[in-house]
Design a protein around this motif. Structure first.
Motif, PDB file in Angstrom:
ATOM      1  N   ALA A  37       0.868  -1.237   0.170  1.00 40.16           N
ATOM      2  CA  ALA A  37       0.249  -0.171  -0.816  1.00 40.16           C
ATOM      3  C   ALA A  37       0.677   1.642  -0.010  1.00 40.16           C
ATOM      4  CB  ALA A  37      -1.162   0.071   1.318  1.00 40.16           C
ATOM      5  N   LYS A  38       2.000   1.530   0.741  1.00 42.71           N
ATOM      6  CA  LYS A  38       3.093   2.064   0.819  1.00 42.71           C
ATOM      7  C   LYS A  38       3.650   2.981  -0.446  1.00 42.71           C
ATOM      8  CE  LYS A  38       6.979   4.161   3.062  1.00 42.71           C
ATOM      9  NZ  LYS A  38       7.730   4.536   4.440  1.00 42.71           N
ATOM     10  N   ALA A  39       3.941   1.774  -0.994  1.00 39.38           N
ATOM     11  CA  ALA A  39       4.707   1.745  -2.520  1.00 39.38           C
ATOM     12  C   ALA A  39       3.678   2.408  -3.541  1.00 39.38           C
ATOM     13  CB  ALA A  39       4.979   0.088  -3.136  1.00 39.38           C
ATOM     14  N   GLY A  40       2.249   1.314  -3.626  1.00 39.47           N
ATOM     15  CA  GLY A  40       1.586   2.193  -4.169  1.00 39.47           C
ATOM     16  C   GLY A  40       0.976   3.315  -4.068  1.00 39.47           C
ATOM     17  N   HIS A  41       0.788   4.133  -2.246  1.00 39.52           N
ATOM     18  CA  HIS A  41       0.453   5.164  -2.583  1.00 39.52           C
ATOM     19  C   HIS A  41       2.379   6.736  -3.141  1.00 39.52           C
ATOM     20  CE1 HIS A  41       0.073   8.364  -0.647  1.00 39.52           C
ATOM     21  NE2 HIS A  41       0.810   8.973  -0.081  1.00 39.52           N
ATOM     22  N   GLU A  42       3.343   5.847  -2.383  1.00 37.02           N
ATOM     23  CA  GLU A  42       3.737   6.605  -2.987  1.00 37.02           C
ATOM     24  C   GLU A  42       4.163   6.568  -5.111  1.00 37.02           C
ATOM     25  OE1 GLU A  42       7.270   4.631  -1.306  1.00 37.02           O
ATOM     26  OE2 GLU A  42       7.317   5.722   0.483  1.00 37.02           O
ATOM     27  N   ARG A  43       4.063   5.697  -5.174  1.00 38.00           N
ATOM     28  CA  ARG A  43       3.944   5.402  -6.818  1.00 38.00           C
ATOM     29  C   ARG A  43       2.679   6.657  -7.231  1.00 38.00           C
ATOM     30  NH1 ARG A  43       3.418   0.719  -7.469  1.00 38.00           N
ATOM     31  NH2 ARG A  43       0.876   0.812  -7.686  1.00 38.00           N
ATOM     32  N   ASN A  44       1.360   6.777  -6.506  1.00 32.09           N
ATOM     33  CA  ASN A  44       0.491   7.975  -6.745  1.00 32.09           C
ATOM     34  C   ASN A  44       1.164   8.961  -6.911  1.00 32.09           C
ATOM     35  OD1 ASN A  44      -1.390   6.189  -7.801  1.00 32.09           O
ATOM     36  ND2 ASN A  44      -1.757   5.625  -5.569  1.00 32.09           N
ATOM     37  N   ALA A  50       4.868  13.923 -11.645  1.00 32.22           N
ATOM     38  CA  ALA A  50       4.669  14.263 -13.091  1.00 32.22           C
ATOM     39  C   ALA A  50       4.408  14.975 -13.766  1.00 32.22           C
ATOM     40  CB  ALA A  50       5.266  12.645 -13.841  1.00 32.22           C
ATOM     41  N   TYR A  51       2.921  13.698 -14.146  1.00 30.81           N
ATOM     42  CA  TYR A  51       1.888  14.672 -14.245  1.00 30.81           C
ATOM     43  C   TYR A  51       2.107  16.389 -14.412  1.00 30.81           C
ATOM     44  CZ  TYR A  51      -2.669  16.945 -15.177  1.00 30.81           C
ATOM     45  OH  TYR A  51      -3.848  17.108 -15.895  1.00 30.81           O
ATOM     46  N   LEU A  52       2.515  16.837 -12.839  1.00 34.65           N
ATOM     47  CA  LEU A  52       1.799  18.501 -13.266  1.00 34.65           C
ATOM     48  C   LEU A  52       3.241  18.822 -13.806  1.00 34.65           C
ATOM     49  CD1 LEU A  52       0.899  18.626  -9.177  1.00 34.65           C
ATOM     50  CD2 LEU A  52      -0.444  19.422 -11.852  1.00 34.65           C
ATOM     51  N   HIS A  53       4.257  18.520 -13.958  1.00 32.43           N
ATOM     52  CA  HIS A  53       5.433  18.525 -14.402  1.00 32.43           C
ATOM     53  C   HIS A  53       5.086  18.848 -15.959  1.00 32.43           C
ATOM     54  CE1 HIS A  53       9.410  19.150 -15.409  1.00 32.43           C
ATOM     55  NE2 HIS A  53      10.138  19.049 -14.535  1.00 32.43           N
ATOM     56  N   THR A  54       4.896  17.623 -16.614  1.00 32.05           N
ATOM     57  CA  THR A  54       4.580  17.751 -17.951  1.00 32.05           C
ATOM     58  C   THR A  54       3.275  18.966 -17.693  1.00 32.05           C
ATOM     59  OG1 THR A  54       5.152  15.859 -18.195  1.00 32.05           O
ATOM     60  CG2 THR A  54       3.962  16.187 -19.755  1.00 32.05           C
TER      61      THR A  54
END
Length: 171
Positions: A37-44, A50-54
């Motif tokens: 769950a933590k890994a999924g949260h960090e990925r989100n 990344a989305y906002l940067h682009t």
């Protein structure tokens, strides 16, 4: 109360934009599932950054301000992720304890938003007029509905939408 918590979780997601996994608030998180769950949260959170940067067309000259903003998103996301994990792990809590947990989460959200706004201010001020229009459109909710820009920019599942609140709503 659970509906309000889901709405808060959705709003908080940016803090990293960040947030709750699909497990209900009352379901305990096993030791084995917590790292996933933590890994999924960090990925989100990283996906949101990344989305906002682009989306905002961040330039190399803006990277210093962007990195400061992104770090606040990560920190807020980590804080909120920990609080939601604690909430999910708590079982047999009284109504009073439930309200106290919610108050803690709401306060962390408010504190995180203040940090996020403070980090976004110099970045926004460095934007070109085009970038300001992009930012305004990215973070604006028509009619004052809800929190953030859930679902804008990416195809969102129910769980992904709960994990992708905007910088304007983030912790």
């Amino acid at each position: 109360m659970k509906k309000a918590l889901v709405m808060l979780a959705t709003a908080v997601a940016m803090s990293g934009a960040f947030a709750q996994t699909s497990a209900p608030a009352s379901a305990p998180v096993s030791a084995a599932s917590a790292p996933a769950a933590k890994a999924g949260h960090e990925r989100n959170v990283e996906d949101r950054i990344a989305y906002l940067h682009t989306q905002l067309k961040i330039t190399s000259a803006q990277e210093t301000q962007w990195n400061a903003f992104a770090e606040v998103m990560r920190s807020n996301g980590e804080t909120m992720g920990q609080l939601f994990q604690q909430r999910r792990a708590a079982t047999n809590v009284s109504a009073l304890d439930d309200m106290k947990q919610y108050a803690t989460i709401a306060q962390a959200h408010a504190d995180g938003m203040k940090k996020l706004v403070d980090a976004f201010d110099p970045l926004y001020n460095s934007f070109s007029p085009e970038q300001k229009k992009l930012a305004d459109a990215t973070f604006h909710q028509p009619g004052g509905e809800g929190h953030g820009h859930h679902g804008k920019g990416k195809g969102k599942s129910k769980d992904a939408a709960a994990a992708a609140a905007p910088a304007s709503d983030a912790q």
